[in-house]
Write a protein that holds these residues in place. Structure first.
Motif, PDB file in Angstrom:
ATOM      1  N   GLU A 136      38.728 -25.897  -2.393  1.00 43.27           N
ATOM      2  CA  GLU A 136      38.706 -26.958  -1.374  1.00 43.27           C
ATOM      3  C   GLU A 136      37.401 -26.987  -0.582  1.00 43.27           C
ATOM      4  O   GLU A 136      37.195 -27.894   0.237  1.00 43.27           O
ATOM      5  CB  GLU A 136      39.925 -26.797  -0.458  1.00 43.27           C
ATOM      6  N   SER A 137      36.510 -26.014  -0.829  1.00 43.20           N
ATOM      7  CA  SER A 137      35.214 -26.050  -0.160  1.00 43.20           C
ATOM      8  C   SER A 137      34.395 -27.218  -0.704  1.00 43.20           C
ATOM      9  O   SER A 137      34.318 -27.430  -1.910  1.00 43.20           O
ATOM     10  CB  SER A 137      34.459 -24.744  -0.413  1.00 43.20           C
ATOM     11  N   PRO A 138      33.771 -28.018   0.197  1.00 43.40           N
ATOM     12  CA  PRO A 138      32.980 -29.164  -0.269  1.00 43.40           C
ATOM     13  C   PRO A 138      31.804 -28.747  -1.150  1.00 43.40           C
ATOM     14  O   PRO A 138      31.310 -29.543  -1.942  1.00 43.40           O
ATOM     15  CB  PRO A 138      32.473 -29.808   1.027  1.00 43.40           C
ATOM     16  N   ARG A 139      31.394 -27.482  -1.051  1.00 44.49           N
ATOM     17  CA  ARG A 139      30.255 -27.027  -1.860  1.00 44.49           C
ATOM     18  C   ARG A 139      30.702 -26.324  -3.139  1.00 44.49           C
ATOM     19  O   ARG A 139      29.891 -25.698  -3.824  1.00 44.49           O
ATOM     20  CB  ARG A 139      29.382 -26.073  -1.028  1.00 44.49           C
ATOM     21  N   CYS A 140      31.988 -26.425  -3.451  1.00 44.05           N
ATOM     22  CA  CYS A 140      32.519 -25.678  -4.601  1.00 44.05           C
ATOM     23  C   CYS A 140      31.919 -26.149  -5.925  1.00 44.05           C
ATOM     24  O   CYS A 140      31.869 -27.335  -6.212  1.00 44.05           O
ATOM     25  CB  CYS A 140      34.038 -25.828  -4.663  1.00 44.05           C
ATOM     26  N   ARG A 141      31.479 -25.184  -6.754  1.00 45.47           N
ATOM     27  CA  ARG A 141      30.944 -25.513  -8.079  1.00 45.47           C
ATOM     28  C   ARG A 141      31.811 -24.928  -9.192  1.00 45.47           C
ATOM     29  O   ARG A 141      31.493 -25.067 -10.370  1.00 45.47           O
ATOM     30  CB  ARG A 141      29.530 -24.943  -8.221  1.00 45.47           C
ATOM     31  N   VAL A 142      32.883 -24.235  -8.804  1.00 46.37           N
ATOM     32  CA  VAL A 142      33.664 -23.490  -9.795  1.00 46.37           C
ATOM     33  C   VAL A 142      34.500 -24.445 -10.653  1.00 46.37           C
ATOM     34  O   VAL A 142      35.200 -25.309 -10.136  1.00 46.37           O
ATOM     35  CB  VAL A 142      34.592 -22.475  -9.093  1.00 46.37           C
ATOM     36  N   GLN A 143      34.409 -24.265 -11.987  1.00 44.93           N
ATOM     37  CA  GLN A 143      35.163 -25.138 -12.893  1.00 44.93           C
ATOM     38  C   GLN A 143      36.291 -24.403 -13.615  1.00 44.93           C
ATOM     39  O   GLN A 143      37.109 -25.021 -14.287  1.00 44.93           O
ATOM     40  CB  GLN A 143      34.194 -25.746 -13.913  1.00 44.93           C
ATOM     41  N   GLY A 161      23.149 -22.043 -19.518  1.00 47.41           N
ATOM     42  CA  GLY A 161      23.891 -22.976 -18.666  1.00 47.41           C
ATOM     43  C   GLY A 161      25.295 -22.516 -18.310  1.00 47.41           C
ATOM     44  O   GLY A 161      25.911 -23.051 -17.403  1.00 47.41           O
ATOM     45  N   VAL A 162      25.814 -21.524 -19.037  1.00 46.54           N
ATOM     46  CA  VAL A 162      27.132 -20.996 -18.650  1.00 46.54           C
ATOM     47  C   VAL A 162      26.897 -19.921 -17.584  1.00 46.54           C
ATOM     48  O   VAL A 162      26.237 -18.920 -17.825  1.00 46.54           O
ATOM     49  CB  VAL A 162      27.908 -20.397 -19.842  1.00 46.54           C
ATOM     50  N   GLU A 163      27.432 -20.189 -16.395  1.00 42.28           N
ATOM     51  CA  GLU A 163      27.136 -19.319 -15.260  1.00 42.28           C
ATOM     52  C   GLU A 163      28.398 -18.607 -14.790  1.00 42.28           C
ATOM     53  O   GLU A 163      29.455 -19.228 -14.660  1.00 42.28           O
ATOM     54  CB  GLU A 163      26.580 -20.176 -14.111  1.00 42.28           C
ATOM     55  N   MET A 164      28.271 -17.313 -14.548  1.00 46.06           N
ATOM     56  CA  MET A 164      29.372 -16.562 -13.955  1.00 46.06           C
ATOM     57  C   MET A 164      29.120 -16.454 -12.452  1.00 46.06           C
ATOM     58  O   MET A 164      28.073 -15.978 -12.022  1.00 46.06           O
ATOM     59  CB  MET A 164      29.469 -15.157 -14.553  1.00 46.06           C
ATOM     60  N   ILE A 165      30.077 -16.929 -11.680  1.00 40.41           N
ATOM     61  CA  ILE A 165      29.983 -16.852 -10.225  1.00 40.41           C
ATOM     62  C   ILE A 165      30.902 -15.729  -9.773  1.00 40.41           C
ATOM     63  O   ILE A 165      32.042 -15.643 -10.223  1.00 40.41           O
ATOM     64  CB  ILE A 165      30.425 -18.199  -9.591  1.00 40.41           C
ATOM     65  N   HIS A 166      30.377 -14.885  -8.907  1.00 41.44           N
ATOM     66  CA  HIS A 166      31.141 -13.703  -8.523  1.00 41.44           C
ATOM     67  C   HIS A 166      32.055 -14.034  -7.354  1.00 41.44           C
ATOM     68  O   HIS A 166      31.601 -14.492  -6.315  1.00 41.44           O
ATOM     69  CB  HIS A 166      30.201 -12.564  -8.193  1.00 41.44           C
ATOM     70  N   ARG A 212      27.951 -27.766 -23.226  1.00 40.70           N
ATOM     71  CA  ARG A 212      27.300 -28.123 -21.962  1.00 40.70           C
ATOM     72  C   ARG A 212      27.493 -27.011 -20.930  1.00 40.70           C
ATOM     73  O   ARG A 212      28.251 -26.071 -21.182  1.00 40.70           O
ATOM     74  CB  ARG A 212      27.815 -29.463 -21.450  1.00 40.70           C
ATOM     75  N   PRO A 213      26.803 -27.118 -19.781  1.00 39.00           N
ATOM     76  CA  PRO A 213      26.896 -26.031 -18.787  1.00 39.00           C
ATOM     77  C   PRO A 213      28.276 -25.955 -18.144  1.00 39.00           C
ATOM     78  O   PRO A 213      28.923 -26.985 -17.938  1.00 39.00           O
ATOM     79  CB  PRO A 213      25.857 -26.434 -17.718  1.00 39.00           C
ATOM     80  N   TRP A 214      28.708 -24.737 -17.864  1.00 34.71           N
ATOM     81  CA  TRP A 214      29.969 -24.526 -17.151  1.00 34.71           C
ATOM     82  C   TRP A 214      29.776 -23.406 -16.135  1.00 34.71           C
ATOM     83  O   TRP A 214      29.024 -22.465 -16.370  1.00 34.71           O
ATOM     84  CB  TRP A 214      31.096 -24.114 -18.108  1.00 34.71           C
ATOM     85  N   ALA A 215      30.480 -23.524 -15.003  1.00 31.99           N
ATOM     86  CA  ALA A 215      30.427 -22.482 -13.977  1.00 31.99           C
ATOM     87  C   ALA A 215      31.819 -21.869 -13.828  1.00 31.99           C
ATOM     88  O   ALA A 215      32.777 -22.561 -13.463  1.00 31.99           O
ATOM     89  CB  ALA A 215      29.967 -23.070 -12.643  1.00 31.99           C
ATOM     90  N   LEU A 216      31.922 -20.595 -14.158  1.00 32.52           N
ATOM     91  CA  LEU A 216      33.209 -19.894 -14.088  1.00 32.52           C
ATOM     92  C   LEU A 216      33.138 -18.838 -13.004  1.00 32.52           C
ATOM     93  O   LEU A 216      32.095 -18.213 -12.814  1.00 32.52           O
ATOM     94  CB  LEU A 216      33.516 -19.199 -15.421  1.00 32.52           C
TER      95      LEU A 216
END
Lengths: 363, 83
Positions: A180-187, A53-58, A26-30
Motif C-alpha cells: 500500500e506504500s505509494p512508492r512500492c515497486r514489489v511485484q 532486470g530481475v531485482e531482489m528487494i530485501h 522483462r524486468p521484475w522486482a521480487l
C-alpha cells in the motif's frame, strides 16, 4: 557464474537458473521477506546470477532489525534497574538504542545475560527468586510460540519473578503495508518459510488476490530461494498472482495447530511500530489480559522513555525496499557492523550487514 | 536467532510436565522443547527455532540442510559461544 560451484547441488542450481532465464522476458522486482533468504541471496551471489532486470528487494523479515527503537530504549531502561536480570538473544545486545546498547549497559554493571531459548531465562528466574528476570521477547511468528509457552509455563509453575518485554511482529500485515506504500515497486513475494511452518499458508491467498502479486512460500537455502524465484517469475510472466507453497517439506497448509492454539491463548493482535517504517495496524502481538502480570511494560514503569532515531540512518527505507544499503551515505563510513547506526547493520541477517560483509557495494 | 535448524532427536523426556528432547545438530547437542511436536520420537528429524521444535522434517532434507549449514559455518554462528 563463479558462485555456482558453492551450491550444495550445483547441477540443480544450474538447471533452476536456466529455467529462470528461459522464462524471463522483462524486468521484475521480487521481495524476499525473510532475513535468512537475504543472507542466502547475497552469500551465494544469487542476485548476480539472475537475468538482467530481475531485482531482489530485501524485505523487513529480520526480527532484530525491525524491533522499534522505543522498545530497545525500554529494554535498556529495564536492564539498568537494580535487582533485574535481563535476558536476551545474543544478537539484540549490539542493537543501538537512542544512546547506547545492551552491551554498554552490561559494561556499566547491569546483569544482562545471553540465552539460547526463553526457557533458559525462565530457569534463571527459578534459580534467582529474589531477582526480577525479564526476557526480551522479540521476533516473528516463528519465535512467538517459544515465548508463548514460556509465559504459559511461568504461570503454571507459579514463577512470579519472570516477565516478558514483548515486541512480536507479524508478516502478513507487513506485506499489506509494503503493497500500500505509494512508492512500492514489489511485484511478487518470497514468503518466509518458517513463519509458515507455524502459521500455515491460509493468510496469503487473499493478499495475492487483493494486491495482484504472486506469493511463493520459500525456504532459505540457496536452492529453495532459486525455486521460489522461478515460481514467482513463471507466474508473473503468465499474468497469474497466486499463493504457492515451494517449501512443503517444512510447511503444511495448516502450519502447526498446537503452536497456533497456544499463540491464540497467550497473545492478541495489536498495532506495532516497526523500526524505520513506523506503525503498521494489526502487525504485532501483545500478551492478553490473562497474562498481563507477565508483561514487563506493565510491571516496570517505562512510560517516560522517549526514543530518538538517528538522522543519518536510512534503514527504514532499506527495510521497505526503497533504497539499497549502499545508497545510504552512512553505509560503510560511519555505519559498520562494528559500529552500527541502524539495526539493518547490526544483525547478520540485516540487509546492510549482508551487503557490507560480502562487499556488495556499487561502483 | 533468525535461523531454524534441523536436528535429530536423541532422547525424549518430560521436565516440569513439558515434553523435552535432547537434539543433535551436526554434533552439537541442545535441550529442545517438544510442546509443539509432542509425539516426536528418537531418530526423527525436527526443525528447531530458539530451543523449540516447530515442525518435523524428512531425514534427507535435514541432512542436506545440516551439511550446508556446517559448510557455511552457520551452526557455529547459531550455537557457538556468544559474547
Amino acid at each position: 557464474m563463479k558462485y555456482l560451484d558453492e551450491f550444495s547441488d550445483p547441477d540443480l542450481a544450474r538447471s533452476l537458473l536456466r529455467q529462470i532465464h528461459a522464462a524471463t522476458t522483462r524486468p521484475w522486482a521480487l521481495m524476499e521477506v525473510c532475513g535468512g533468504q537475504t543472507h542466502s541471496i547475497i552469500r551465494h551471489g544469487i542476485d548476480q546470477l539472475l537475468p538482467e532486470g530481475v531485482e531482489m528487494i530485501h524485505g523487513p523479515g529480520c526480527p532484530v532489525c525491525v524491533t522499534p527503537l522505543s522498545v530497545i530504549d525500554k529494554a535498556l531502561a529495564i536492564a539498568a534497574r537494580p535487582g533485574v536480570i535481563f535476558c536476551s538473544f545474543g544478537d539484540m545486545l549490539r542493537v543501538p538504542g537512542s544512546g547506547r546498547d545492551l552491551f554498554e549497559v552490561r559494561g556499566a554493571g547491569a546483569d544482562v545475560r545471553v540465552v539460547y531459548s526463553p526457557l533458559d531465562a525462565l530457569g534463571i528466574a527459578r534459580d534467582n527468586p529474589d531477582r526480577e528476570v525479564v526476557f526480551f521477547g522479540i521476533g516473528f511468528e516463528t519465535t512467538a510460540p517459544a515465548n508463548a509457552l514460556t509465559v504459559h509455563q511461568a504461570r503454571r509453575l507459579g514463577i512470579r519473578n519472570f516477565s516478558l518485554l514483548v515486541s512480536h511482529v507479524l508478516v502478513p500485515p507487513a506485506i499489506s503495508a509494503i503493497m500500500e506504500s505509494p512508492r512500492c515497486r514489489v511485484q511478487g513475494f518470497l514468503a518466509a518459510g518458517h513463519v509458515c511452518s507455524v502459521m500455515g499458508t491460509s493468510e496469503y491467498p487473499s493478499l495475492s488476490q487483493k494486491y495482484g502479486v504472486p506469493i511463493v512460500v520459500t525456504g532459505f537455502e540457496p536452492l529453495d530461494v532459486l525455486e521460489g524465484i522461478r515460481q514467482a517469475i513463471v507466474q508473473l510472466e503468465q499474468g497469474r498472482h497466486e499463493t504457492r507453497n515451494a517449501y512443503p517439506r517444512a510447511v503444511p497448509e495448516t502450519g502447526n495447530p498446537v503452536a497456533r492454539q497456544m499463540l491464540a491463548d497467550v497473545f492478541e493482535v495489536t498495532d506495532r511500530a516497526w523500526r524505520g517504517i513506523g506503525t503498521i495496524p494489526g502487525s504485532g502481538w501483545r500478551l492478553t489480559e490473562r497474562y498481563r502480570d507477565f508483561d514487563a511494560e506493565h510491571r516496570f514503569d517505562v512510560t517516560g522513555v522517549h526514543a530518538a532515531e538517528s538522522a543519518l540512518c536510512r534503514s527504514g527505507e532499506v527495510l521497505q525496499g526503497l533504497i539499497k544499503p549502499h545508497e545510504c551515505a552512512a553505509f560503510g563510513r560511519v555505519c559498520t557492523p562494528r559500529q552500527p547506526l541502524g539495526a539493518t547493520m547490526v544483525s547478520s541477517e540485516g540487509a546492510c550487514a549482508a551487503y557490507y560483509t560480502y562487499r556488495r557495494v556499487a561502483g | 536467532m533468525c535461523l531454524a535448524v534441523p536436528g535429530r532427536v536423541v532422547r525424549v523426556s518430560v521436565v516440569d510436565g513439558t515434553p523435552m528432547a535432547e537434539v543433535d545438530f551436526g554434533g552439537v547437542r541442545k535441550d529442545v522443547c517438544l510442546q509443539y511436536v509432542p509425539d516426536a520420537a528418537p531418530g526423527e528429524y525436527l526443525i528447531v527455532h530458539v530451543g523449540f521444535a516447530i515442525q518435523r522434517l524428512d531425514e534427507e532434507s535435514a541432512r542436506r540442510t545440516l551439511d550446508e549449514f556446517t559448510r557455511l559455518g552457520l551452526l557455529e554462528e547459531e550455537f557457538g559461544e556468544v559474547p
